[in-house]
Design an enzyme around this catalytic site. Sequence first.
Site, PDB file in Angstrom:
ATOM      1  CE1 TYR A   1      -3.227  -2.991   0.868  1.00  0.00           C
ATOM      2  CE2 TYR A   1      -1.832  -3.334   2.789  1.00  0.00           C
ATOM      3  CZ  TYR A   1      -2.827  -3.770   1.943  1.00  0.00           C
ATOM      4  OH  TYR A   1      -3.421  -4.986   2.174  1.00  0.00           O
TER       5      TYR A   1
ATOM      6  CE1 TYR B   1      -7.658  -6.282   3.254  1.00  0.00           C
ATOM      7  CE2 TYR B   1      -7.017  -8.231   4.490  1.00  0.00           C
ATOM      8  CZ  TYR B   1      -6.809  -7.348   3.451  1.00  0.00           C
ATOM      9  OH  TYR B   1      -5.751  -7.550   2.590  1.00  0.00           O
TER      10      TYR B   1
ATOM     11  CG  ASP C   1     -11.021 -14.348   6.634  1.00  0.00           C
ATOM     12  OD1 ASP C   1     -10.044 -14.849   7.231  1.00  0.00           O
ATOM     13  OD2 ASP C   1     -10.917 -13.433   5.805  1.00  0.00           O
TER      14      ASP C   1
ATOM     15  CE  LYS D   1      -2.765 -11.157   8.359  1.00  0.00           C
ATOM     16  NZ  LYS D   1      -4.008 -10.916   7.634  1.00  0.00           N
TER      17      LYS D   1
END
Length: 429
Positions: free
Chosen positions: A21, A149, A250, A279
């Site tokens: 980003y 997200y 998720d 993760k």
Amino acid sequence: MSQFIHPSWANFEREHVWHPYASMKNPAPVYPVTSASGVMLEFEDGRQMIDGMASWWCAIHGYNVPELNEAVETQLKAMAHVMFGGLTHKPAADLAEALLKIAPNDMKHVFFSDSGSVSVEVGIKMAIQYWQAQGKTDKQKLLTIRHGYHGDTFGTMGVCDPVSGMHHLFTGMLTEHFFADAPSAETDAAWDDSQIDSFRSQLEAHHHDIAAVILEPIVQNAGGMRFYAPEFLRQVRRLCDAYDLLLIFDEIATGFGRTGKMFACEHAAIQPDIMCVGKALTGGYMTLAATLCSSKVCDGIHADGAGVLMHGPTFMANPLACAVALASIELLLKSPWQERAVNIEQQLEKELMSCRDRAGVADVRVKGAIGVIEMKDAVDVAAVQKQLIAQGVWLRPFGKLIYTMPPYIISNHELKKVTAAMCDVVSTL
Ligand SMILES: *Cc1c(COP(=O)(O)O)cnc(C)c1O
């Protein structure tokens, strides 16, 4: 940046290598790191930083962990990688077995991929193929809640929060899914049934077109670090059953103990039909993710007799990643992880709540090993980081949020340094 003497490779890197980003033309500071051990990152100039981010929440055991190093080294000598098409190996089988043992009972099948976003893509494909195989070809959409997200790929961006996500940049390329209002994230808010109203009315209106509901259970992470009531999830599960929809959780950020339970859905004592993990799966060592599903989903995908699941990454089930993920799960299970989560939670509560009444602070909230200070205004990330670094603490704030998700092995003393640096920086904003 002037306080850092940059090695020449870093100067080259700044001109040629993208960061997440980030602008290539007006780059934010990036700090050269040379090694990491325990909870410490060592910067090129020799300074030691306590990593309060666990490298985007992955390095739950910290760095340079003997058990994990050994798992990689042993596997490396046997084979670093082979294709998973037509071949198989024990690291994948052993990891699948370990995952299914700790996952909610209904999870029976595992699809390995290389990143969280891809595991969500695969979960979405599973749901759509499930309905396709039953001839329900209209069911192509998802229902989710705002502030979520789920990743940066096109399929997953479509279910990220429409405001804080990237929808405005890619309108036209993104599937338009259905969004319900998110439940309250206020720290002390009592549950009331009106929090499910928006979700229920979206279902009532659109269930014919919906394949699945997708949510981050209990904690919405990169969409705003919001914690919500388990009752919301229980009602979501009930509504999904009533309308015969699949439920995708998720757990990429919340899995492997981060919220104080092995998986966050355990707070609500309910199970998904499809679950994504990533993760912390490898303890932060390698890139690996997985999509788990129930027998119902698996059988459904094959209901038309011809079904194959249409996905197959090149690096699917990479043996090095599987070996280190298995070692990470074993290490987690051997460790007093629940006690550690409770200790971290209590310390975060005590030390972060002390800055709740500071002028610029909108809210302070804690859940398991997650501590969040939400400011009233967006923070200047580079300036805040500079102040934190001066105190020997590495964090990466975003938007209005200054937060920590430390390695579980962080000591009281180290965590105290993190929370003190957070409260200090807040008092200067
Ligand atoms: C980080 C994250 C993802 C995306 O994972 P990547 O490995 O970055 O692709 C998806 N969902 C949640 C909840 C996440 O926290």
